[in-house]
Design a protein around this motif. Structure first.
Motif, PDB file in Angstrom:
ATOM      1  N   ASP A  15      12.381   8.706 -24.536  1.00  0.00           N
ATOM      2  CA  ASP A  15      11.630   9.752 -23.841  1.00  0.00           C
ATOM      3  C   ASP A  15      11.914   9.715 -22.347  1.00  0.00           C
ATOM      4  OD1 ASP A  15      10.464  10.636 -26.172  1.00  0.00           O
ATOM      5  OD2 ASP A  15       8.766   9.270 -25.987  1.00  0.00           O
ATOM      6  N   ALA A  16      12.013   8.511 -21.801  1.00  0.00           N
ATOM      7  CA  ALA A  16      12.298   8.349 -20.368  1.00  0.00           C
ATOM      8  C   ALA A  16      13.742   7.876 -20.226  1.00  0.00           C
ATOM      9  CB  ALA A  16      11.362   7.330 -19.753  1.00  0.00           C
ATOM     10  N   VAL A  17      14.483   8.480 -19.300  1.00  0.00           N
ATOM     11  CA  VAL A  17      15.890   8.125 -19.132  1.00  0.00           C
ATOM     12  C   VAL A  17      16.200   7.586 -17.741  1.00  0.00           C
ATOM     13  CG1 VAL A  17      16.725   9.690 -20.904  1.00  0.00           C
ATOM     14  CG2 VAL A  17      16.491  10.498 -18.557  1.00  0.00           C
ATOM     15  N   SER A  18      15.191   7.418 -16.907  1.00  0.00           N
ATOM     16  CA  SER A  18      15.407   6.885 -15.572  1.00  0.00           C
ATOM     17  C   SER A  18      14.263   5.941 -15.221  1.00  0.00           C
ATOM     18  CB  SER A  18      15.492   8.027 -14.558  1.00  0.00           C
ATOM     19  OG  SER A  18      15.749   7.517 -13.275  1.00  0.00           O
ATOM     20  N   PHE A  19      14.611   4.776 -14.684  1.00  0.00           N
ATOM     21  CA  PHE A  19      13.620   3.770 -14.317  1.00  0.00           C
ATOM     22  C   PHE A  19      13.971   3.255 -12.930  1.00  0.00           C
ATOM     23  CE2 PHE A  19      14.392   3.831 -18.824  1.00  0.00           C
ATOM     24  CZ  PHE A  19      13.116   3.907 -19.353  1.00  0.00           C
ATOM     25  N   LYS A  20      12.928   2.986 -12.132  1.00  0.00           N
ATOM     26  CA  LYS A  20      13.162   2.468 -10.793  1.00  0.00           C
ATOM     27  C   LYS A  20      12.002   1.590 -10.383  1.00  0.00           C
ATOM     28  CE  LYS A  20      11.183   5.792  -7.634  1.00  0.00           C
ATOM     29  NZ  LYS A  20      10.493   4.816  -6.847  1.00  0.00           N
ATOM     30  N   PRO A  21      12.230   0.695  -9.409  1.00  0.00           N
ATOM     31  CA  PRO A  21      11.130  -0.126  -8.916  1.00  0.00           C
ATOM     32  C   PRO A  21      10.118   0.733  -8.169  1.00  0.00           C
ATOM     33  CG  PRO A  21      13.271  -0.962  -8.174  1.00  0.00           C
ATOM     34  CD  PRO A  21      13.509   0.347  -8.828  1.00  0.00           C
ATOM     35  N   ASP A  28      17.250   5.437  -1.841  1.00  0.00           N
ATOM     36  CA  ASP A  28      17.620   4.152  -1.255  1.00  0.00           C
ATOM     37  C   ASP A  28      18.124   3.147  -2.284  1.00  0.00           C
ATOM     38  OD1 ASP A  28      16.818   5.188   1.153  1.00  0.00           O
ATOM     39  OD2 ASP A  28      14.827   4.255   1.089  1.00  0.00           O
ATOM     40  N   LEU A  29      18.182   3.537  -3.547  1.00  0.00           N
ATOM     41  CA  LEU A  29      18.544   2.598  -4.613  1.00  0.00           C
ATOM     42  C   LEU A  29      19.956   2.836  -5.116  1.00  0.00           C
ATOM     43  CD1 LEU A  29      15.277   2.782  -6.722  1.00  0.00           C
ATOM     44  CD2 LEU A  29      15.982   0.929  -5.193  1.00  0.00           C
ATOM     45  N   GLU A  30      20.645   1.745  -5.457  1.00  0.00           N
ATOM     46  CA  GLU A  30      21.916   1.851  -6.175  1.00  0.00           C
ATOM     47  C   GLU A  30      21.593   2.132  -7.637  1.00  0.00           C
ATOM     48  OE1 GLU A  30      24.973  -1.142  -5.677  1.00  0.00           O
ATOM     49  OE2 GLU A  30      23.934  -1.837  -3.877  1.00  0.00           O
ATOM     50  N   ALA A  31      22.517   2.767  -8.326  1.00  0.00           N
ATOM     51  CA  ALA A  31      22.281   3.141  -9.720  1.00  0.00           C
ATOM     52  C   ALA A  31      23.060   2.251 -10.681  1.00  0.00           C
ATOM     53  CB  ALA A  31      22.671   4.589  -9.937  1.00  0.00           C
ATOM     54  N   VAL A  32      22.423   1.965 -11.815  1.00  0.00           N
ATOM     55  CA  VAL A  32      23.067   1.290 -12.947  1.00  0.00           C
ATOM     56  C   VAL A  32      22.894   2.221 -14.131  1.00  0.00           C
ATOM     57  CG1 VAL A  32      23.018  -0.704 -14.470  1.00  0.00           C
ATOM     58  CG2 VAL A  32      22.474  -0.989 -12.058  1.00  0.00           C
ATOM     59  N   SER A  33      23.974   2.505 -14.852  1.00  0.00           N
ATOM     60  CA  SER A  33      23.913   3.421 -15.983  1.00  0.00           C
ATOM     61  C   SER A  33      24.077   2.664 -17.296  1.00  0.00           C
ATOM     62  CB  SER A  33      25.007   4.482 -15.851  1.00  0.00           C
ATOM     63  OG  SER A  33      24.922   5.384 -16.911  1.00  0.00           O
ATOM     64  N   LEU A  34      23.073   2.802 -18.142  1.00  0.00           N
ATOM     65  CA  LEU A  34      23.077   2.205 -19.472  1.00  0.00           C
ATOM     66  C   LEU A  34      23.383   3.323 -20.472  1.00  0.00           C
ATOM     67  CD1 LEU A  34      22.273  -0.655 -20.656  1.00  0.00           C
ATOM     68  CD2 LEU A  34      20.054   0.356 -21.147  1.00  0.00           C
ATOM     69  N   PHE A  80      19.744  -4.522 -12.998  1.00  0.00           N
ATOM     70  CA  PHE A  80      18.635  -3.617 -12.660  1.00  0.00           C
ATOM     71  C   PHE A  80      17.393  -4.405 -12.231  1.00  0.00           C
ATOM     72  CE2 PHE A  80      14.760  -1.962 -14.846  1.00  0.00           C
ATOM     73  CZ  PHE A  80      14.428  -0.969 -13.945  1.00  0.00           C
ATOM     74  N   LEU A  81      17.039  -5.449 -12.983  1.00  0.00           N
ATOM     75  CA  LEU A  81      15.823  -6.205 -12.694  1.00  0.00           C
ATOM     76  C   LEU A  81      15.965  -7.095 -11.463  1.00  0.00           C
ATOM     77  CD1 LEU A  81      14.839  -7.281 -16.319  1.00  0.00           C
ATOM     78  CD2 LEU A  81      13.678  -5.603 -14.876  1.00  0.00           C
ATOM     79  N   VAL A  82      17.046  -7.827 -11.378  1.00  0.00           N
ATOM     80  CA  VAL A  82      17.218  -8.813 -10.307  1.00  0.00           C
ATOM     81  C   VAL A  82      17.495  -8.147  -8.963  1.00  0.00           C
ATOM     82  CG1 VAL A  82      18.672 -10.714  -9.497  1.00  0.00           C
ATOM     83  CG2 VAL A  82      17.957 -10.615 -11.892  1.00  0.00           C
ATOM     84  N   ASN A  83      18.310  -7.111  -8.966  1.00  0.00           N
ATOM     85  CA  ASN A  83      18.727  -6.474  -7.720  1.00  0.00           C
ATOM     86  C   ASN A  83      17.949  -5.203  -7.390  1.00  0.00           C
ATOM     87  OD1 ASN A  83      20.741  -8.449  -7.221  1.00  0.00           O
ATOM     88  ND2 ASN A  83      22.034  -7.441  -8.750  1.00  0.00           N
ATOM     89  N   SER A  84      16.878  -4.909  -8.127  1.00  0.00           N
ATOM     90  CA  SER A  84      16.009  -3.750  -7.875  1.00  0.00           C
ATOM     91  C   SER A  84      16.815  -2.463  -7.718  1.00  0.00           C
ATOM     92  CB  SER A  84      15.161  -3.971  -6.614  1.00  0.00           C
ATOM     93  OG  SER A  84      14.332  -5.076  -6.775  1.00  0.00           O
ATOM     94  N   LYS A  85      17.473  -2.078  -8.788  1.00  0.00           N
ATOM     95  CA  LYS A  85      18.282  -0.859  -8.774  1.00  0.00           C
ATOM     96  C   LYS A  85      17.623   0.223  -9.624  1.00  0.00           C
ATOM     97  CE  LYS A  85      22.726  -3.074  -7.971  1.00  0.00           C
ATOM     98  NZ  LYS A  85      24.107  -3.233  -8.460  1.00  0.00           N
ATOM     99  N   ASN A  86      18.187   1.410  -9.580  1.00  0.00           N
ATOM    100  CA  ASN A  86      17.757   2.525 -10.419  1.00  0.00           C
ATOM    101  C   ASN A  86      18.536   2.444 -11.723  1.00  0.00           C
ATOM    102  OD1 ASN A  86      16.813   5.034 -11.362  1.00  0.00           O
ATOM    103  ND2 ASN A  86      18.567   6.064 -10.429  1.00  0.00           N
ATOM    104  N   LEU A  87      17.835   2.442 -12.870  1.00  0.00           N
ATOM    105  CA  LEU A  87      18.485   2.377 -14.179  1.00  0.00           C
ATOM    106  C   LEU A  87      18.380   3.735 -14.853  1.00  0.00           C
ATOM    107  CD1 LEU A  87      19.773   0.533 -16.415  1.00  0.00           C
ATOM    108  CD2 LEU A  87      17.461   0.361 -17.340  1.00  0.00           C
ATOM    109  N   THR A  88      19.523   4.293 -15.268  1.00  0.00           N
ATOM    110  CA  THR A  88      19.513   5.539 -16.021  1.00  0.00           C
ATOM    111  C   THR A  88      20.117   5.286 -17.394  1.00  0.00           C
ATOM    112  OG1 THR A  88      21.659   6.184 -15.129  1.00  0.00           O
ATOM    113  CG2 THR A  88      19.713   7.006 -13.981  1.00  0.00           C
TER     114      THR A  88
END
Length: 157
Positions: A15-21, A28-34, A80-88
């Motif tokens: 349902d959700a496709v984007s997560f961020k701190p 201001d966040l770098e992105a990681v794509s899953l 994503f967790l350790v470096n506080s990035k945006n996960l899509t």
């Protein structure tokens, strides 16, 4: 020339496709794509606790390929967790496995991805009389098990 990727069967449609701190603007966040197949690998291995061989069979890929996919997914989630990035969550070489439901009131038929739960009401008339479509009743957890299951599902698996 590398061999083309084989389609991976995926049953979950998030349902959700984007997560961020919290508290950090997205810009201001770098992105990681899953990819969807990486999410499915995490779901099967970590959430359902399947062995790699069983999870690979569900995705219709080899155990080695499944191991590579889940390893890549773990690295991305850790980043994503350790470096506080945006996960899509997007993309991937996948085929989505779906089931269809029929409204008992208006007869509307619509597809729903596996892993998203049973719909509570018809999207057209909002009636709660919703049933699995007749042609797909044997597709699902019990397909292929017990008497009478699996033999009529060859075209939909």
């Amino acid at each position: 020339m590398p061999r083309p990727c084989k389609l991976r069967r995926v049953m979950c449609d998030p349902d959700a496709v984007s997560f961020k701190p919290c508290g950090i603007p997205l810009r201001d966040l770098e992105a990681v794509s899953l990819t969807l197949d990486e999410l499915e690998a995490i779901r099967l291995a970590d959430l359902e606790g399947l062995y790699q061989e069983d999870a690979a069979q569900r995705m219709r890929i080899s155990r080695q390929t499944f191991g590579n996919i889940v390893s890549s997914a773990h690295r991305k989630v850790a980043d994503f967790l350790v470096n506080s990035k945006n996960l899509t969550v997007e993309g991937g070489v996948v085929v989505m496995r779906e089931r269809s439901f029929t409204c008992g009131q208006c007869g509307h038929v619509w597809p729903v991805a596996f892993g998203t739960g049973r719909p509570c009401e018809c999207p057209q008339c909002k009636n709660a009389n919703v049933q699995r479509s007749e042609d797909q009743r044997c597709v699902g957890r019990r397909a292929g098990q017990g008497r009478g299951h699996g033999s009529c599902c060859r075209g939909s698996k």
